[in-house]
Write a protein that holds these residues in place. Structure first.
Motif, PDB file in Angstrom:
ATOM      1  N   LEU A 134      -5.852  13.792  -7.266  1.00 12.34           N
ATOM      2  CA  LEU A 134      -5.512  12.662  -8.114  1.00 12.34           C
ATOM      3  C   LEU A 134      -4.669  11.669  -7.321  1.00 12.34           C
ATOM      4  CD1 LEU A 134      -5.905  11.885 -11.152  1.00 12.34           C
ATOM      5  CD2 LEU A 134      -3.560  12.716 -11.504  1.00 12.34           C
ATOM      6  N   PRO A 135      -5.088  10.404  -7.239  1.00 14.98           N
ATOM      7  CA  PRO A 135      -4.313   9.424  -6.474  1.00 14.98           C
ATOM      8  C   PRO A 135      -2.911   9.209  -7.059  1.00 14.98           C
ATOM      9  CG  PRO A 135      -6.536   8.607  -6.903  1.00 14.98           C
ATOM     10  CD  PRO A 135      -6.348   9.828  -7.756  1.00 14.98           C
ATOM     11  N   THR A 136      -1.984   8.841  -6.195  1.00 14.60           N
ATOM     12  CA  THR A 136      -0.605   8.578  -6.598  1.00 14.60           C
ATOM     13  C   THR A 136      -0.550   7.510  -7.686  1.00 14.60           C
ATOM     14  OG1 THR A 136       0.185   9.116  -4.381  1.00 14.60           O
ATOM     15  CG2 THR A 136       1.664   7.827  -5.786  1.00 14.60           C
ATOM     16  N   GLY A 137       0.248   7.790  -8.713  1.00 20.23           N
ATOM     17  CA  GLY A 137       0.482   6.796  -9.754  1.00 20.23           C
ATOM     18  C   GLY A 137      -0.558   6.751 -10.845  1.00 20.23           C
ATOM     19  N   THR A 138      -1.601   7.586 -10.758  1.00 24.34           N
ATOM     20  CA  THR A 138      -2.652   7.561 -11.770  1.00 24.34           C
ATOM     21  C   THR A 138      -2.400   8.626 -12.839  1.00 24.34           C
ATOM     22  OG1 THR A 138      -4.066   9.080 -10.520  1.00 24.34           O
ATOM     23  CG2 THR A 138      -4.331   6.717 -10.107  1.00 24.34           C
ATOM     24  N   THR A 139      -3.081   8.462 -13.962  1.00 24.48           N
ATOM     25  CA  THR A 139      -2.941   9.381 -15.098  1.00 24.48           C
ATOM     26  C   THR A 139      -4.206  10.200 -15.237  1.00 24.48           C
ATOM     27  OG1 THR A 139      -1.517   7.794 -16.249  1.00 24.48           O
ATOM     28  CG2 THR A 139      -2.543   9.525 -17.578  1.00 24.48           C
ATOM     29  N   PRO A 140      -4.095  11.541 -15.257  1.00 21.70           N
ATOM     30  CA  PRO A 140      -5.294  12.365 -15.400  1.00 21.70           C
ATOM     31  C   PRO A 140      -5.839  12.319 -16.821  1.00 21.70           C
ATOM     32  CG  PRO A 140      -3.352  13.748 -15.433  1.00 21.70           C
ATOM     33  CD  PRO A 140      -2.871  12.350 -15.145  1.00 21.70           C
ATOM     34  N   PHE A 141      -7.117  12.575 -16.972  1.00 18.01           N
ATOM     35  CA  PHE A 141      -7.724  12.595 -18.295  1.00 18.01           C
ATOM     36  C   PHE A 141      -7.164  13.741 -19.130  1.00 18.01           C
ATOM     37  CE2 PHE A 141     -10.815  14.600 -21.134  1.00 18.01           C
ATOM     38  CZ  PHE A 141     -10.968  13.570 -22.063  1.00 18.01           C
ATOM     39  N   THR A 142      -6.860  13.426 -20.386  1.00 17.66           N
ATOM     40  CA  THR A 142      -6.541  14.442 -21.396  1.00 17.66           C
ATOM     41  C   THR A 142      -7.302  14.079 -22.659  1.00 17.66           C
ATOM     42  OG1 THR A 142      -4.579  13.188 -22.081  1.00 17.66           O
ATOM     43  CG2 THR A 142      -4.247  14.969 -20.495  1.00 17.66           C
ATOM     44  N   PRO A 143      -7.800  15.065 -23.412  1.00 20.37           N
ATOM     45  CA  PRO A 143      -8.541  14.762 -24.645  1.00 20.37           C
ATOM     46  C   PRO A 143      -7.688  13.957 -25.620  1.00 20.37           C
ATOM     47  CG  PRO A 143      -8.840  17.049 -24.008  1.00 20.37           C
ATOM     48  CD  PRO A 143      -7.751  16.508 -23.123  1.00 20.37           C
ATOM     49  N   GLY A 144      -8.342  13.040 -26.336  1.00 23.54           N
ATOM     50  CA  GLY A 144      -7.644  12.202 -27.298  1.00 23.54           C
ATOM     51  C   GLY A 144      -8.380  12.109 -28.605  1.00 23.54           C
TER      52      GLY A 144
END
Length: 451
Positions: free
Chosen positions: A353-363
């Motif tokens: 995961l690139p720095t500063g990014t948000t990983p996917f989580t179910p919504g």
């Protein structure tokens, strides 16, 4: 000196150095205790940031000897909606020539380099304390802005003034003073500036300070991710920082995309142009600008390679690629996304995961994402009615991707994919897993209607 500053400085020549910097308090005191920007029109009422059309701009237009009706029609045909003057267009005569042609082809123009604006923005302190060296009173600065604006006011294409490119923090207060003057003295014009790139906590403070001090109508930045050594993945963190700050300040975020090669950066491919556009859209971008359109001449340094147009006026493959991208995708999808609010940006299947990014989580709408790496931008209307728009972007600029997206059937009533050729969502269907196949750098937009 960075590449954009080099291009500007080579055209302007040397100037005097400012001594000291104005404080926000001095600026407010000098204007009678009011903040002009607070009372000015919102971004929604200004040229380019307002209205339904998505702004697609260019930096480094044709030089004065190539500033012709045919060249400006060529710009319009490529799907651009505005330009920023430059490439030796740095005086009243050349700016008016550009504006006259822009009037005839329907382009908008941000005038850069007018000496009355540039000298104040870059070298003077706006204050009524005359003991400050190299200072100008608020009244005189207002007169200079009105004088510059009046020079171009007869042109329908005149959209605003480019006040500064990549200011340091020591110029923020004076840039804020000029921004406030433009917004109060000439409320129908866009005061424009562009800031530098960065990463981490220091850059976060820089961006917040810029927004708090300058009070701009928009925030624009440049970062060019295609290096001779590969993709600069810190690009994502820069976008995340700007996105968060723009949402907090309630202003649109614009960016530049890399459309030429130069020192340490490669000439981008068609898919790399599309990738920059689509990643930016996923991060909530409300305006795309190309750096550059015309190729800077070799005498300016930094080893510029071919942009959309060569130094001697020939179209390159990037011109055709940009035309297809701008007219066939960016303009229609931009009109869909421009009025929407960026709700989230998540990276799915992106390892590492690139720095500063948000990983996917179910919504609430999306339950799972499998397959290749993708960036998911989720958007809502300002007046939220439960509808969501989902932009799915291929994380890889150089190869195709297939992604399966699971939807929550209890939350989503219908789903439809945007067709850019008709600018419609032609087929609404019951929600099921979306199998999305994307070319290198490409994206797809979906509308998720609520139950």
């Amino acid at each position: 000196m960075n590449r954009r500053a080099l291009l500007q400085a080579a055209g302007m020549g040397a100037g005097v150095l400012a001594a000291g910097a104005a404080t926000v308090g001095r600026v407010v005191a000098a204007t009678g205790g009011s903040d002009p920007a607070r009372a000015a029109a919102s971004s929604a009422d200004l040229p380019l940031t307002g209205g339904p059309d998505f702004p697609v701009g260019l930096y480094w237009p044709p030089h004065p000897y190539e500033t012709t009706l045919a060249r400006y029609q060529e710009i319009t045909d490529a799907g651009f909606t505005f330009l920023i003057t430059g490439n030796y267009q740095l005086d009243e005569a050349s700016a008016n020539q550009a504006l006259d042609l822009a009037d005839r082809v329907g382009l908008k123009v941000l005038v850069a380099g007018d000496p009355r604006v540039s000298v104040v923005a870059q070298h003077m302190t706006v204050t009524d304390d005359r003991s400050v060296p190299a200072s100008i009173t608020t009244a005189d600065a207002t007169d200079w802005i009105r004088s510059a604006s009046g020079t171009y006011a007869r042109h329908a294409s005149f959209a605003g003034l480019s006040l500064y490119d990549e200011p340091g923090t020591d110029r923020f207060a004076d840039l804020g003073a000029l921004t406030g003057i433009v917004r109060s003295a000439t409320p129908g014009l866009l005061p424009y500036a562009n800031i530098n790139r960065g990463n981490g906590a220091r850059y976060t403070r820089f961006v917040r300070s810029y927004l708090d001090t300058v009070r701009p109508a928009l925030i624009s930045f440049d970062r060019y991710p295609f290096l001779t050594g590969g993709l600069d993945t810190d690009y994502f963190e820069t976008w995340a920082i700007v996105r968060a700050a723009a949402l907090d300040a309630g202003v649109p975020a614009w960016t530049y995309i890399q459309s030429t090669g130069f020192d340490g950066h490669v000439t981008p491919s068609a898919s790399q142009l599309a990738w920059q556009v689509n990643v930016s859209l996923a991060y909530g971008c409300k305006g795309i600008q190309y750096f550059t359109y015309w190729t800077p001449d070799p005498a300016r340094g930094e080893g510029y390679t071919q942009a959309l147009i060569t130094t001697d006026g020939r179209r390159t493959p990037l011109y055709d690629a940009a035309t297809t991208l701008n007219t066939g995708w960016l303009q229609p999808v931009g009109r869909q996304l421009k009025p929407l609010v960026s709700e989230s940006v998540q990276h799915a299947n992106d390892d590492p995961l690139p720095t500063g990014t948000t990983p996917f989580t179910p919504g609430d709408q999306i339950t799972a994402v499998t397959g290749d790496a993708a960036i998911l931008g989720l958007f809502r209307a300002a007046d939220d009615d439960g509808t969501r728009h989902l932009l799915v972007v291929n994380r890889e600029p150089g190869k195709s991707a297939t992604v399966r997206i699971g939807l929550d059937r209890s939350a989503v009533r219908t789903v439809s994919r945007f067709d850019p050729s008709s600018a419609t969502y032609p087929r609404a269907s019951r929600p099921s897993d979306l199998d999305v196949t994307l070319d290198a750098g490409a994206a797809a937009l979906y509308r998720l209607s609520p139950r």
